[in-house]
Structure formats: structure tokens, C-alpha cells
Scaffold this active site. Structure first.
Site, PDB file in Angstrom:
ATOM      1  N   LYS A   1      -0.653  -2.009   4.587  1.00  0.00           N
ATOM      2  CA  LYS A   1       0.327  -1.343   3.729  1.00  0.00           C
ATOM      3  C   LYS A   1       0.772  -0.014   4.322  1.00  0.00           C
ATOM      4  O   LYS A   1       1.978   0.262   4.436  1.00  0.00           O
ATOM      5  CB  LYS A   1      -0.275  -1.127   2.338  1.00  0.00           C
ATOM      6  CG  LYS A   1       0.670  -0.429   1.359  1.00  0.00           C
ATOM      7  CD  LYS A   1       0.006  -0.236  -0.007  1.00  0.00           C
ATOM      8  CE  LYS A   1       0.932   0.506  -0.964  1.00  0.00           C
ATOM      9  NZ  LYS A   1       0.281   0.714  -2.292  1.00  0.00           N
ATOM     10  N   VAL A   2      -0.189   0.821   4.716  1.00  0.00           N
ATOM     11  CA  VAL A   2       0.167   2.121   5.284  1.00  0.00           C
ATOM     12  C   VAL A   2       0.790   1.950   6.670  1.00  0.00           C
ATOM     13  O   VAL A   2       1.735   2.655   7.029  1.00  0.00           O
ATOM     14  CB  VAL A   2      -1.067   3.039   5.345  1.00  0.00           C
ATOM     15  CG1 VAL A   2      -0.719   4.377   5.981  1.00  0.00           C
ATOM     16  CG2 VAL A   2      -1.640   3.256   3.948  1.00  0.00           C
ATOM     17  N   GLY A   3       0.271   1.000   7.435  1.00  0.00           N
ATOM     18  CA  GLY A   3       0.828   0.753   8.764  1.00  0.00           C
ATOM     19  C   GLY A   3       2.289   0.365   8.720  1.00  0.00           C
ATOM     20  O   GLY A   3       3.081   0.789   9.572  1.00  0.00           O
TER      21      GLY A   3
ATOM     22  N   GLU B   1      -2.789  -1.193  14.707  1.00  0.00           N
ATOM     23  CA  GLU B   1      -4.040  -1.952  14.573  1.00  0.00           C
ATOM     24  C   GLU B   1      -4.396  -1.936  13.091  1.00  0.00           C
ATOM     25  O   GLU B   1      -4.949  -0.960  12.576  1.00  0.00           O
ATOM     26  CB  GLU B   1      -5.148  -1.324  15.418  1.00  0.00           C
ATOM     27  CG  GLU B   1      -4.905  -1.377  16.906  1.00  0.00           C
ATOM     28  CD  GLU B   1      -4.974  -2.771  17.496  1.00  0.00           C
ATOM     29  OE1 GLU B   1      -5.370  -3.707  16.762  1.00  0.00           O
ATOM     30  OE2 GLU B   1      -4.647  -2.935  18.673  1.00  0.00           O
TER      31      GLU B   1
ATOM     32  N   GLY C   1      -5.331   1.412  10.556  1.00  0.00           N
ATOM     33  CA  GLY C   1      -5.559   1.519   9.117  1.00  0.00           C
ATOM     34  C   GLY C   1      -5.110   0.261   8.409  1.00  0.00           C
ATOM     35  O   GLY C   1      -5.055  -0.830   8.997  1.00  0.00           O
ATOM     36  N   SER C   2      -4.765   0.396   7.151  1.00  0.00           N
ATOM     37  CA  SER C   2      -4.383  -0.763   6.344  1.00  0.00           C
ATOM     38  C   SER C   2      -2.986  -1.260   6.705  1.00  0.00           C
ATOM     39  O   SER C   2      -2.155  -0.513   7.239  1.00  0.00           O
ATOM     40  CB  SER C   2      -4.419  -0.400   4.855  1.00  0.00           C
ATOM     41  OG  SER C   2      -3.355   0.496   4.534  1.00  0.00           O
TER      42      SER C   2
END
Length: 481
Positions: A237-239, A256, A234-235
Site C-alpha cells: 500500500k505505501v509502496g 521491495e 515496506g508494504s
């Protein structure tokens, strides 16, 4: 509830889908106690806990089965998926929005991963190490981690599962899968097929547990000490948030994340080949691949030639229904994606970018936008970010050194490519002072990674590696004795 009313949706019945589907697979039972999202009932935290308890028990059985026998189960999963290749591919296109050949290709990728994992199941080799002690030897053996959590994104709703789950399963781990909230039907269809294979072999179906849910399910997985490895796609920021939560409990994280991939075209390049490759890399999947080409670096001597040819082929791209033959560019995934495109174009213009072609939303039903080419400075702040859509930044360079510096100047480090005929340039590009990305291509696009190699990137892309090579070691723990 009755069958599907629209003729174009009736094929979903072949995948055991109905107009309303429970969104969690818990200990062999489909259930859901959350709110309705379109035709899927989300999993609740209570569903998650029940599923994890069953998965933990099933793991005790699965990890003791010999690895080649686990490989046989994965082979059967691949065959079962192969039997539904076109139906699953059509569902990917319908739900995600990518064109039908890409949808079918994505499902083929998980089938290929099954085939790869079967061979790997006989090659999870340890090692014998010379010892300093007399009449003694050291050995290294690899054991399963236990449960592997896999959180996937909408853009590849099943292929990324394959990169992780096929390897994790042959390594002796159970898998808990949280699919993207906006692609729940493919999560359900894939899980039903996999569960069917497990049940046919008299194995606990909880070996593969799946949830359709929102952020709360992913957050629970990140905090769950029963999940020693969480793979997140995912993004950035969320990662980062997922990684921090997993690190708090000393778990392992495979990330990833975002890509901001560049293609460099040198003055000696095959221009026709480069133009075709850039089109495929920048427009494919409506620019929603993590490996999408977002930056095009052209040598000053061929800049205008390449730009003119590329602009001409962009104007020929057929935009429309992703299920219709001949369509090259389908819609963006959601209305929010379209809104991000609009905001991105506004930022580009405010930072001195010049729209060469495209740059607008297409006024029609659906989330369609024009494939866009922008001339812009490599130092513009918007160039450092990942705009998830078919927007290509074009910039000029004079020397290879300058081109490599521009390539490496962004926070992300996933994929990169150079077009040239000169061996000395190729070796510099792939060497220690060349591209700083995890994928370093030559004379091919930035997208389309092969499963035999380790897939992943550096810097803000997360550093994880999935699929081939020695990626399997991330899904196991090493014991030295």
C-alpha cells in the site's frame, strides 16, 4: 545527560549512542529539531532540506572519484562495521526484537555486501557494439545517477540499507537514508560508523546523509527531483503511494514490498528436511520477514504426516527474550503488530480456518504471540493477504499443476520453494509455467536469500531487484555513443 542506567543497555555507548540522540545527520553535523521519540529527536523538513543541499554538493565530488577508489572506501566501511559486529547485532535484536543470532547475521550481511561491492567497483563494464557506419563504433558507458534515496523497514533495519547503499556508493552515487521510525538507534549507529570512514578519508560526510523521521520525510524524498532513484522497502500500500509520487516527476523507483510465500511439499520429498525448513521459514523473525513462509502446500498423500510432525516441533519452540541464548521466537515489533495478529486470527476463524496450534497472544510483558498453524482453504480472502506474524496457512493439493496454481494465485510474488527429488518437477517449477515469483527455490526455505543473486519479486511485491547479479544497473544511467 548521563550514561545508560540499565546494565544490558550499556553496550550502546560502544556505538557512540547516548540516552538522547539527534536524529538527522546533516552535512557532517548531528542535529534534530522535531519531537522526541523515545531517545531520538526526529528530523524536521528543514533538516531534510539542509541535508539534501549538502548531499547534492558532495555528490559532485563523489561521482568523479574513480570507481575502484570508491570501492576502497566501501571496503573500509565494511571493516569498520566488522569491528562492531556484535555490538551492532545486539542493538538490532534489542531494538527490532529478532533473536540475537539473527541480529548478528543481519549486520554480517551488510559487511558481506561491502565485500561484494568492492569487487563490483572494478566491473562496472560498458560495451562496444558493431556500427553500421564505416570507420565507426558504438559504445555504451554507465554513469552515476546522482543521489539515491533509501527508505528501509523495521524488520531489516540495516541489511536492506546494505543491499542498496553498498552498490549505490561504488556506482558513484551519494546516499540519503531514511530508516524506519521504530528503529532509529540502528540508523544512528550505522551512520556514525559510515561517516567516520568518510571523514577519515577527507571526504564530505554528506555523501552519506541519514534522517530519523516519519512519513513526511519519506514523502519529501519521493517528491524530490534531486533524488533520481528512490528505493523503498515496506508494504504494498505505501509502496504504491511512493511509486506514484516518484512517477509524477519521472523518477525511478525500486520497490521491495509484501510477500505471501509458499512452500510446496511433494509426495517424494524428504519430510524431515521439509519440516525443519518450514519451521525456520515460518517462525524465524517472528514471521516478520518479507520472505517468511506464510502458506504450506502439502500433497494429499503426506498431508497428515507432515502436519503432525510440524505441529510437534511448533510446540517445542522456545519463546522469550531475543537476547537470551536458546530463544527461537522473540516478540512482535510493536503493540500494533500484536493487535494485527489478533485481528488476523479473528478473520481466519470467520472464514472457516481451523487453528491447529497457537493462535493466541501470550499474556506477559511485551508483544509475544504463539506461533500458529492454520488449516484453511486456499480461496479464503485472508490467505491472499500478508499477515505479518508467525501464522502459517496449511492446505492440501493433489497434482503439481494444482500446487503451482495455488502458489501463483495471490497478488504477491516474492519467494517460493518446492521440496521434491524428481528432476522433471524441479525443471517445471523453475520454468515458464512454474512459480511466478522472483525467488524460486528448491529443497530450501523461502527465506535466507544470498547476496550474490538479485533479490526481489514480481506483481504486488514491486518488481525491484537489489544486491547481486546485474542489480547495479538500476543505480546507474546508460549513455550510448
Amino acid at each position: 545527560m548521563g550514561g545508560f542506567t540499565k546494565k544490558e543497555h550499556q553496550f550502546l555507548s560502544e556505538l557512540s549512542l547516548t540516552p538522547r540522540n539527534p536524529g538527522s545527520f546533516v552535512n557532517g553535523i548531528w542535529k534534530g529539531s522535531g519531537r522526541v521519540i523515545a531517545e531520538v529527536v526526529e528530523a524536521s523538513i528543514e533538516d531534510y532540506e539542509e541535508g539534501m543541499q549538502a548531499c547534492a554538493e558532495a555528490t559532485k565530488i563523489w561521482m568523479q572519484i574513480p570507481a575502484p577508489k570508491r570501492g576502497e572506501i566501501v571496503r573500509q566501511i565494511g571493516d569498520a562495521l566488522r569491528g562492531k559486529l556484535h555490538e551492532l547485532g545486539r542493538l538490532v535484536s534489542l531494538e527490532m526484537g529478532k533473536i540475537l543470532p539473527e541480529g548478528i547475521g543481519e549486520v554480517q550481511e551488510i559487511i558481506d555486501m561491502c565485500d561484494y561491492a568492492v569487487g563490483l567497483s572494478r566491473q562496472l563494464n560498458g560495451s562496444i557494439i558493431p556500427s553500421e557506419r564505416p570507420n565507426h563504433m558504438m559504445m555504451e558507458v554507465w554513469n552515476p545517477l546522482g543521489i539515491v534515496g533509501v527508505i528501509t523497514a523495521f524488520n531489516f533495519p540495516c541489511a536492506v540499507l546494505g543491499w542498496n547503499a553498498c552498490i549505490a556508493l561504488v556506482c558513484g552515487n551519494s546516499v540519503v537514508w531514511k530508516g524506519a521510525p521504530t528503529t532509529p538507534l540502528i540508523t544512528i549507529a550505522m551512520t556514525k560508523i559510515i561517516a567516520g570512514v568518510l571523514e577519515k578519508n577527507n571526504l564530505p560526510s554528506a555523501i552519506f546523509t541519514a534522517f530519523c523521521g516519519g512519513a513526511e520525510v519519506g514523502q519529501a524524498m519521493a517528491a524530490d527531483e534531486r533524488v533520481p532513484l528512490v528505493s523503498f522497502t515496506g508494504s504494498t500500500k505505501v509502496g504504491l503511494s511512493v511509486q506514484q509520487k516518484v512517477n509524477e516527476r519521472f523518477g525511478k523507483c525500486l520497490l521491495e514490498l509484501s510477500g505471501n510465500n509458499a512452500i510446496i511439499v511433494m509426495d517424494d520429498a524428504d519430510i524431515q528436511l521439509a519440516v525443519r525448513s518450514v519451521l525456520f521459514a515460518a517462525v524465524g523473525t517472528a514471521g516478520q520477514r518479507c520472505t517468511t513462509c506464510r502458506r504450506l502446500l502439502l500433497h494429499e498423500s503426506i498431508y497428515q504426516t507432515v502436519l503432525e510432525q510440524l505441529t510437534e516441533v511448533y510446540k517445542q519452540v522456545r519463546i522469550g527474550d531475543p537476547l537470551e541464548k536458546g530463544t527461537l521466537l522473540g516478540p512482535l515489533h510493536t503493540p500494533a503488530s500484536k493487535e494485527n495478529f489478533v485481528k488476523g486470527i479473528q478473520a481466519i476463524k470467520s472464514q472457516g480456518g481451523k487453528i491447529v496450534t497457537g493462535g493466541s497472544v501470550i499474556e506477559s510483558e511485551g508483544n509475544f504471540v504463539q506461533p500458529t498453524i492454520v488449516e484453511i482453504s486456499p480461496s479464503a480472502p485472508v490467505v491472499k493477504e500478508e499477515l505479518f506474524g508467525p501464522v502459517l496457512y496449511v492446505m492440501k493439493f493433489q497434482t503439481l499443476k494444482e500446487a503451482i496454481e495455488i502458489n501463483n494465485s495471490v497478488p504477491q510474488g516474492l519467494s517460493s520453494s518446492i521440496f521434491t527429488r524428481r528432476p522433471e518437477i524441479i525443471f517445471k517449477w523453475i520454468g515458464p509455467i512454474g512459480s511466478d515469483c522472483g525467488i524460486v527455490n528448491v529443497n530450501i526455505p523461502t527465506n535466507g536469500a544470498e547476496i550474490g543473486g538479485a533479490f526481489g519479486g514480481e506483481k504486488a511485491t514491486g518488481g525491484g531487484r537489489e544486491a547481486g547479479s546485474d542489480s547495479w544497473k538500476q543505480y546507474m544511467r546508460r549513455a550510448t555513443w
